[in-house]
Structure formats: structure tokens, C-alpha cells
Design an enzyme around this catalytic site. Structure first.
Site, PDB file in Angstrom:
ATOM      1  N   GLU A   1      33.085  50.647  48.450  1.00 26.19           N
ATOM      2  CA  GLU A   1      34.364  50.476  49.137  1.00 26.19           C
ATOM      3  C   GLU A   1      35.273  51.584  48.598  1.00 26.19           C
ATOM      4  O   GLU A   1      35.907  51.435  47.561  1.00 26.19           O
ATOM      5  CB  GLU A   1      34.973  49.102  48.854  1.00 26.19           C
TER       6      GLU A   1
ATOM      7  N   ASP B   1      33.408  47.234  44.505  1.00 25.35           N
ATOM      8  CA  ASP B   1      34.797  47.062  44.907  1.00 25.35           C
ATOM      9  C   ASP B   1      35.682  48.145  44.293  1.00 25.35           C
ATOM     10  O   ASP B   1      35.473  48.573  43.161  1.00 25.35           O
ATOM     11  CB  ASP B   1      35.266  45.675  44.452  1.00 25.35           C
TER      12      ASP B   1
END
Length: 638
Positions: free
Chosen positions: A373, A320
Site C-alpha cells: 500500500e 500497510d
């Protein structure tokens, strides 16, 4: 009150080599050294406790066994390593504990064990004495296939992203969460039937706040107790593998919460984070940023990533907020960040951390996926280390997502003026190994559900959604769809409620799910649709220039496999006798039409196929098709 442990703590030693490797940041099983572990010493059994707190004045063990009093069960320094350790004879499995850390500032803080394997249900924050060695796996065949196959660049990867706390919930009073066993019984058959190859779970490590969705992790080694024990999660992964479904976890090494019981200011100093807030705090999330230059902190994170692969057999990690790690000035104004030693905004320590992380993971567990990401144009995110890349397997294609949603939001009347939003992605489609994400981030915080973003009346909205899904599955790149998208959810997602499963009672919504199943089927069964997701040899434009009609067409290819040709009509106008270039002459079968009544469409089509002729003037081939309204048609040679 629990029965007291009468013996207190006594000093215990750690293997010097373990301490040495930890100091170098290279102990991949450090979670079996630090934390709480069953241990025998001087003929007695109990638990050994160890924690890294180099600047602490004192560390002791507290829990119900001593009424949470600090100082009663002291831990002892292990040389000059900064580790404190102690043995408690008679300590049993499943007992709650914390560390009372008297910091360098003199304040005593009750801290959750950073290496806790299991913690109590929120709002409690204590850890349990636990074991990693009780589960017997039954997924040997899956694990062997994964090792032998290697990274799935040429394999179909279609990911169903979900939040375990809201995909299925208990209704009524009391605990709202189902456990992993209950979830497995319903979710696995559902995902298998829909044709997805992988499940991606939003963060499952322990976290204090439901509303953070797990992205503010409190205990990195402890699967959240919301859904059961660590072995329950292992069994869930095991069952997925037995049914041919891979499991990916979201993982958050970018930042951690400031809660006083967690990692922040662990020994009264900035231990896991930087002291200077310009380096050590994230302004967007109000969290601390890890100090990636400190060996012991890197080791904590390296070992944690490996822990999920080794102890839980997961098939990938989705990292993330990578962009926030790469840039020192991420979401910061002038004066709120410090440049690196060269005067630039690149976070050199984080870059080195990510490269080393990917090296170690791929070396230790060949065949697993590391997915970034990363929302900027940082070069080489998914390129090999030897070329200067970061070494990830895949990167989310945020540009494709933004452009596609922007285009699909337009009234079809105006799409002709936004045509480049549809075609621009192919200019960079192979610059990285991309995943095309329609993730949870696009259906929260007032953004609305995917279906609600579509223009037109209800029928047109559903047709537009089907069209967008066909474009996504046909476009080069692996696929990711967030839960609820497959049934045409109207309401945006909330962590406190299930998707509107009642929509499946309506043919139009079940039709969307039928389409997703068939798109997954074509994607998996046709090598042309996945084998060259990441290079030009698998893609050819047929016509990208008909912006006036908002029609595009392209073909997908793979060696020793028939091509698949796709034609997209982004207007509600039925276009008859529409001439399309095609790769070869002869008969072509219509293998998918998003306007089929089976999917909720109006059943405009080509009678099951078309014949491609040779264009004697240009030397190519063409066919004349009827293009359904707001629909895509896929054909392959007979």
C-alpha cells in the site's frame, strides 16, 4: 489463583548459532528460540523463557503462578547477547505470563512477550505458554500448486477485503465476535459463490483497541484471541485452501503503539524504535517507528513475515503504510524530520529493509504475494531487485482509485469536463504491477459508502455503481473490493456492526451482487481479462476521445484466446446506432450488460449480440450498438 510453580527458574543455555544468527539479523525461525517454548532440562519438563532486553538491569518472569511479583522467577543473561533466559520446571501449556523488565532507567515494567504465540483477550495483555506443533494441515494440493505456479502475475486475482470482527457478529449481550470456525462456515461459501479468488483479512495479530482495526499491533506473533486460538486461524486458512480460496493478511511493520506493556521503551531505552522523535515517532498516529537499521529489530520483523507464511500457510501479505516508511519527512513539517546521510528525505534503512524482506520472502516461499500500500509515485515498488526496485509483487493503484471515484461522483452532465480522470490511468497502468483497490479506507470516517458517493436518484446511483464495477474489472490490474461493496451497502463501514445483509432481500442490491459474481467469472474464465494485466499487449484503446458523450471503449487481449471488447456509457442517455471500432469483423456475442434486469437495470441492450463490419474507407472494423444508460457492455467474438 493458579497452582504455584514451586521450582522457580534456573539458568538455561541457547544454541550459540541461534544467538549468532539473531545478532546478524538473519535467524528466520527466531520465534522458536525467543519467547516461551516447551523444554526438557536435567530430566524435568517445563518451559524455557527467553527475551531480548540488552539494556535491562534485571528481567524476571511473572504471572498468576507467583501473584505477578517481579524478582521471584529471575531470568539470566545469555553471555553478551542481550538475551535473558531461564527454565521453569513444571510450567504447563496454557499458563499466563509476562516479563518484568527492570529497565536502564531503574523502572520495572510488566511487558508482553514480543514473541508471544497467543495472548489473553483485551483488555488483558498477558501471554499464554503455547505450542506451534499441534495442527495437522490438509492443504498439500493447494500449497504444491502455489509453489509450481509462481507469483500470480498472469493469473486472476480478485480479492475480497474484510474485517473479521465485523463481517459477522454475535448479537445481544456478551462477547460480540464469532470464532474462526463460525466465520469459515458462512464466509467461505459466500466468497466462493461470489467468485473471488482471495480473502484479505485486515490485521489479525493481537491489538489492544478494536477501533484501530488491528493496525496498531501489540503482539506481532499472536493471532488475536478475539476469534479463537492460533490453531483456529490455521484451520480457517486450511478450509479456505481446500475450497480454492487464497488468504492474504494485512501486516504492519511501519509503526507500533506506545502502550507501556508493549514494545515501546522495552528495556528502559528506545530498543525497537529510534530515541529521537524525529525518527522514532509517527505524528499522524501517535505511534513509534521501528528502527530498521538495528539487526535484532529487522530480524524480529523478517521472521514475523516468514512466520505467517510458514506457520499459517497464508498466500500473501499486504504491507500497510509503505509510503510512511520510505520518506523521512512523511507527514512532517520542516524541522520535524532528519535528512539521511546524503541530505535527502529517503529513509535508506527502511528501503534496505523492504528490499531484503521481499528477497527473503520470495526466496523462501515462491508463489506468495507481497503487496504494497504505497500512495506516492515512488519508482519501481513492484519491480525486481536487480533493476533497483523494491521487489514487491503488486502495488495498490491509489491514483486510479482517486481518479475513478472523483469521476464517478460527478453529475453525468459534468463528466465531459472530467474525461481525463477516466482515461489518465492508462498512461501509467503498466509502470507497476497494480492492484485496483476499493478498500476499507474509502468507506469510513465520513467518506460514505461507495453507493452513497454516486450521483442521481436511487436507480441512477445503483446503475452508476454497477458501471464503476464493470470499469474496474475491465481495466488492467488485479481487483480488490471491501466487504459490503458487493451488495451496494448504503451505510459507511463501522468496526462495531455488520454490513447491512438485509439489503440482499431487495432485488436491486442482490442484482449488484449478481453482477460482481459475473464480473469475477468473466475475469477468471477469459484469459484476455487477466493474463496481461501488467503489460500493453493485453490492452488496446478502441476510442477514448468521445468526451462529449462520455463514452469510452477498449479491448483486452491474450494469445490463443478471443478478445473481450468493452464499451462504457457514463451518461443516463440511451445511445442507439452508436458506432464503435472493434478488433475484428464478424459476429460478436454480448457476454455482459450491466443494464440487465438481472442486475437491477432497465434491460436496454443489443438482443444478445452485434455484427462487426469492415470499414472500407479506413480499413478497420466497426459495429453499431445500442448503449444502455449508465451502463457497460462486454462482447466477445462468436
Amino acid at each position: 489463583m493458579a497452582t504455584p510453580v514451586e521450582s522457580g527458574t534456573v539458568p538455561c543455555s541457547l544454541e550459540p548459532f541461534d544467538v549468532y544468527l539473531f545478532g546478524r539479523g538473519e535467524h528466520w525461525d527466531i520465534y522458536r528460540v525467543l519467547g516461551a517454548h516447551a523444554h526438557a532440562q536435567d530430566g524435568e519438563t517445563g518451559y524455557r523463557f527467553a527475551v531480548w532486553a540488552p539494556n535491562a538491569h534485571a528481567v524476571s518472569l511473572v504471572g498468576p503462578f507467583n501473584d505477578w511479583r517481579s524478582g521471584d522467577f529471575p531470568l539470566f543473561p545469555v553471555g553478551t547477547s542481550g538475551i535473558w533466559a531461564g527454565f521453569v520446571a513444571g510450567m504447563e501449556y496454557g499458563r499466563l505470563y509476562k516479563f518484568a523488565v527492570q529497565g536502564a532507567d531503574g523502572t520495572v515494567r510488566l511487558k508482553t512477550d514480543p514473541y508471544a504465540l497467543y495472548c489473553e483477550m483485551r483488555p488483558g495483555t498477558a501471554s499464554f505458554t503455547w505450542s506451534l506443533d499441534s495442527y495437522a494441515w490438509n492443504d498439500a494440493a493447494w500449497m504444491q500448486r502455489r509453489r509450481e505456479a509462481g507469483p500470480p502475475l498472469q493469473q486472476p486475482v480478485s480479492i475480497y477485503e474484510l474485517h473479521a470482527g465485523s463481517w459477522m457478529r454475535r448479537h445481544g449481550e456478551g462477547h460480540p465476535f464469532v470464532n474462526w470456525d463460525e466465520l469459515a462456515g458462512t464466509l467461505i461459501p459466500y466468497v466462493r459463490d461470489a467468485g473471488f479468488t482471495h480473502i484479505e483479512l485486515m490485521p489479525v495479530a493481537e491489538h489492544p483497541l478494536d477501533q484501530s482495526w488491528g493496525y496498531q499491533t501489540g503482539a506481532y506473533y499472536a493471532p488475536t484471541s478475539r476469534f479463537g486460538t492460533p490453531d483456529d486461524l490455521r484451520r480457517f486458512v486450511d478450509l479456505c485452501h481446500q475450497q480454492g480460496i487464497g488468504v492474504i493478511l494485512d501486516w504492519v511493520p511501519a509503526h507500533f503503539p506506545k502502550d507501556d506493556w508493549s514494545l515501546g521503551r522495552f528495556d528502559g531505552t528506545a530498543l525497537y524504535e529510534h530515541l529521537d522523535p524525529r525518527l522514532g515517532e509517527h505524528p499522524d498516529w501517535g505511534t513509534y517507528v521501528f528502527n530498521y537499521g538495528r539487526h535484532e529489530v529487522r530480524n524480529f520483523l523478517f521472521a514475523n513475515a516468514l512466520y505467517w507464511f510458514k506457520e499459517f500457510h497464508v498466500d500473501g501479505l499486504r504491507i500497510d503504510a509503505v509510503a510512511s516508511m520510505l520518506y523521512l519527512d512523511y507527514s512532517r513539517k520542516e524541522g520535524e524530520w532528519l535528512p539521511n546521510v546524503h541530505g535527502g528525505n529517503e529513509n535508506l534503512e527502511a528501503i534496505d529493509f523492504l528490499r531484503e524482506l521481499n528477497r527473503v520472502v520470495h526466496e523462501q516461499y515462491p508463489g506468495v504475494m507481497m503487496i504494497a500500500e504505497e500512495s506516492t509515485s515512488w519508482p519501481g515498488v513492484s519491480r525486481p531487485l536487480y533493476t533497483g526496485g523494491l521487489g514487491f509483487t503488486f502495488k495498490w493503484n491509489m491514483g486510479w482509485m482517486h481518479d475513478t471515484l472523483n469521476y464517478m461522483r460527478q453529475d453525468p452532465v459534468f463528466r465531459a469536463y472530467q474525461h481525463s480522470s477516466l482515461t489518465f490511468s492508462m498512461l501509467y497502468a503498466f509502470s507497476e504491477n497494480f492492484v485496483l483497490p476499493l478498500s476499507h479506507d474509502e468507506v469510513v470516517h465520513g467518506k460514505g459508502a461507495l453507493l452513497s458517493k454516486m450521483p442521481g436518484d436511487m436507480w441512477q446511483q445503483q446503475a452508476n455503481l454497477r458501471l464503476m464495477y464493470a470499469y474496474m474489472w475491465a481495466h488492467p490490474g488485479k481487483k480488490l473490493l471491501f466487504m459490503g461493496g458487493e451488495i451496494g451497502q448504503w451505510n459507511e463501514w463501522s468496526e462495531s456492526r455488520e454490513p447491512d445483509w438485509c439489503l440482499r432481500e431487495f432485488p436491486a442490491h442482490e442484482g449488484i451482487r449478481n453482477l460482481v459474481r459475473d464480473l469475477n467469472g468473466i475475469y477468471a474464465q477469459e484469459p484476455a481479462m487477466h493474463r496481461h494485466d501488467h503489460d500493453w499487449s493485453g490492452f488496446r484503446w478502441l476510442d477514448f476521445s468521445d468526451y462529449g458523450c462520455s463514452v469510452i471503449s477498449f479491448a483486452r487481449f491474450a494469445e490463443d484466446s478471443p478478445p473481450v471488447m468493452w464499451v462504457f456509457n457514463f451518461t443516463p442517455v440511451v445511445r442507439r446506432w452508436y458506432r464503435v471500432p472493434c478488433p475484428r469483423a464478424g459476429e460478436w456475442q454480448e457476454v455482459l450488460n450491466t443494464d440487465s434486469g438481472y442486475y437491477g437495470g432497465s434491460n436496454v441492450g443489443n438482443g444478445g449480440g452485434a455484427v462487426a463490419c469492415t470499414d472500407n474507407w479506413h480499413g478497420g472494423h466497426f459495429m453499431e450498438l445500442t448503449l444502455p444508460p449508465l451502463a457497460a457492455v462486454a462482447l466477445k467474438p462468436v
